[in-house]
Design an enzyme around this catalytic site. Structure first.
Site, PDB file in Angstrom:
ATOM      1  N   GLU A 269      43.010  41.886  43.968  1.00 12.89           N
ATOM      2  CA  GLU A 269      43.472  43.265  43.775  1.00 12.89           C
ATOM      3  C   GLU A 269      43.419  43.992  45.105  1.00 12.89           C
ATOM      4  O   GLU A 269      42.436  43.888  45.835  1.00 12.89           O
ATOM      5  CB  GLU A 269      42.569  44.050  42.806  1.00 12.89           C
ATOM      6  N   GLU A 324      49.293  53.580  34.987  1.00 11.39           N
ATOM      7  CA  GLU A 324      48.694  53.396  33.667  1.00 11.39           C
ATOM      8  C   GLU A 324      48.030  54.699  33.233  1.00 11.39           C
ATOM      9  O   GLU A 324      46.985  55.075  33.756  1.00 11.39           O
ATOM     10  CB  GLU A 324      47.688  52.251  33.697  1.00 11.39           C
ATOM     11  N   LYS A 327      44.068  55.132  31.936  1.00  8.00           N
ATOM     12  CA  LYS A 327      42.907  54.727  32.718  1.00  8.00           C
ATOM     13  C   LYS A 327      42.010  55.941  32.949  1.00  8.00           C
ATOM     14  O   LYS A 327      42.488  57.024  33.302  1.00  8.00           O
ATOM     15  CB  LYS A 327      43.341  54.124  34.060  1.00  8.00           C
ATOM     16  N   GLU A 333      43.357  56.817  39.804  1.00  7.37           N
ATOM     17  CA  GLU A 333      43.257  55.630  38.957  1.00  7.37           C
ATOM     18  C   GLU A 333      44.514  55.404  38.124  1.00  7.37           C
ATOM     19  O   GLU A 333      44.816  54.279  37.735  1.00  7.37           O
ATOM     20  CB  GLU A 333      42.042  55.743  38.038  1.00  7.37           C
TER      21      GLU A 333
END
Length: 468
Positions: A269, A324, A327, A333
């Protein structure tokens, strides 16, 4: 400035010829997270991956709908055993065997599952009431045994992503070491498993976090792979031009302290948020585009090694495919995606690139990147110090020789001679060639020794021209 020689020119052109070979570069993949309520269907995502040329995907589970959707696409998939299943997999070989049969074997060969990530950042989430740390290696061993029973252990690798919080020390890089509570008890047997199975250590590394917390001492250019003065490791004398390099070498140093200096590392990641809260210094579209774009170009250049491991390829999985919206945590984030849920790009990092063996093709990557930068206005071509002296010199010789760049101003006594460094002279020559070619896509490359910038660079007292 060195003189041109026929042998150097031949070497330069042969190196260009083989630059896009998959064996000379790492791969770029994406993390497909699904902590959101507005994402497209798995089948739509599979089509998006194919149309975007994404050849490697890492999941956070083994969802049947996703794995069925990826069947026949040729995309290489890393599936995950979630943290909540770690204890069961560690205590019960039969659980591990059933999981492998249902989550891996059932989809082969139509879906190209190439690795299993056992847990995710276990050391970061484990605590006294949820002690997953002790379960990690036993779970990995049981998953590996289950793969072996099915004859899949040679083609499906086993690893576990670790966060940089697994390190006790990370600065300078040469002082890198794992935390005492996990070094001998967990990391050592885990690295032994990885070495014995020819696997790789998965590392989640985010220069954004380090920069955001220390923006007063860390240069943004250093974090974004842009030209910078570099940082010297006092322990080794090695000079770093990239914060990600420094983070990776801290991991290599930590592994070396346990006797595993030869371990392979995959960046499972990494990424940069395109939006953040007011206090999240550095979050933004421009920086996200710079970080991911510069990283992709570097990985695919075949020159992705670190100062401590210059010959190592760098396999990278960008985080993440989508923004997203569910999250938790700060705004950043929810804004790491390359795409919005409606499948529109958040910014231009061109993934419509295919290469043999699943890598992205460097020639097309550098072309589209240069074209994208040129479309936004004035651009310049400068040296990439991370390319190393040999590659810079070859590029300089070509630009000033057969390339026809105007290099008279970097001769002794002329106005752009100072500073009399290889990097400064190469930047002038590369930019002269680039401007002479009308800033055409692909003319700022020199086998990875140069890259396009969109802010006017200044070398000593000499500003680089914006036209031939």
């Amino acid at each position: 400035m060195a003189t041109i020689s026929l042998s150097l020119l031949l070497l330069f052109f042969f190196s260009l010829l083989f630059a896009s070979s998959p064996s000379s570069a790492g791969i770029v993949g994406v993390n497909y997270g699904r902590v959101a309520n507005d994402l497209p269907s798995p089948s739509a995502v599979a089509s998006l991956l194919e149309s975007s040329g994404v050849s490697h995907v890492k999941l956070y589970d083994s969802d049947p709908a996703v794995l069925h959707a990826l069947a026949g696409t040729g995309v290489s998939v890393t599936v995950a055993l979630p943290n909540e299943n770690l204890t069961a997999a560690a205590l019960s070989p039969s659980f591990a065997s059933l999981w492998v049969r249902q989550s891996v074997a059932a989809y082969l060969p139509s879906t190209r599952i190439s690795a299993v990530a056992v847990g995710n950042e276990v050391f970061a989430v484990s605590n006294s009431t949820n002690n997953l740390t002790s379960s990690l290696v036993p779970a990995m061993l049981n998953i590996l045994s289950a793969l072996s029973d099915l004859g899949l252990d040679k083609t499906v690798k086993v690893s576990s992503p670790i966060a940089l919080t697994a390190l006790q020390a990370s600065y300078p890089s040469s002082a890198g070491s794992f935390r005492p509570d996990i070094a001998d008890s967990v990391m050592k047997p885990m690295l032994d498993l990885i070495r014995n199975t020819d696997s790789f250590l998965m590392v989640n590394a985010y220069p954004f976090f380090a920069y955001e917390s220390n923006s007063d001492v860390i240069s943004l250019d250093y974090a974004l792979f842009r030209p910078n003065a570099g940082v010297v490791d006092a322990g080794t004398g090695l000079k770093y031009y990239s914060l990600l390099d420094a983070q990776l070498d801290a991991v290599f140093a930590a592994a070396g302290r346990l006797g595993f200096g030869d371990v392979k590392v995959s960046i499972s990641e990494t990424g940069w948020p395109s939006k953040g809260d007011e206090g999240e210094t550095g979050a933004g579209v421009e920086n996200a585009e710079a970080y991911n774009g510069n990283l992709v170009r570097r990985v695919l250049s075949g020159n992705a090694g670190t100062p401590m491991k210059p010959e190592a390829d760098m396999d990278v999985y960008l985080f993440a495919l989508f923004n997203e919206n569910e999250k938790p945590g700060p705004t950043s984030e929810r804004n790491y995606g390359l795409f919005y849920p409606n499948q529109e790009k958040v910014y231009e990092v061109d993934l419509a690139l295919r290469g043999g063996g699943g890598g992205l093709k460097w020639q097309e990557a550098r072309t589209s990147a240069a074209a994208g930068a040129g479309a936004r206005g004035e651009t310049w071509c400068v040296a990439n110090a991370m390319a190393g002296k040999e590659r810079l010199q070859r590029g300089l010789d070509y630009a000033c020789g057969e390339g026809g760049a105007d290099c008279g101003r970097i001769q002794p006594g002329k106005d752009c001679y100072d500073p009399a460094t290889l990097e400064a002279h190469a930047s002038f020559a590369f930019n002269s060639y680039y401007q002479k070619k009308g800033r055409l896509a692909g003319t700022c490359d020199f086998h990875g020794a140069a890259h396009v910038v969109t802010q006017s660079p200044k070398i000593g007292k000499c500003e680089l021209p914006t036209r031939a």
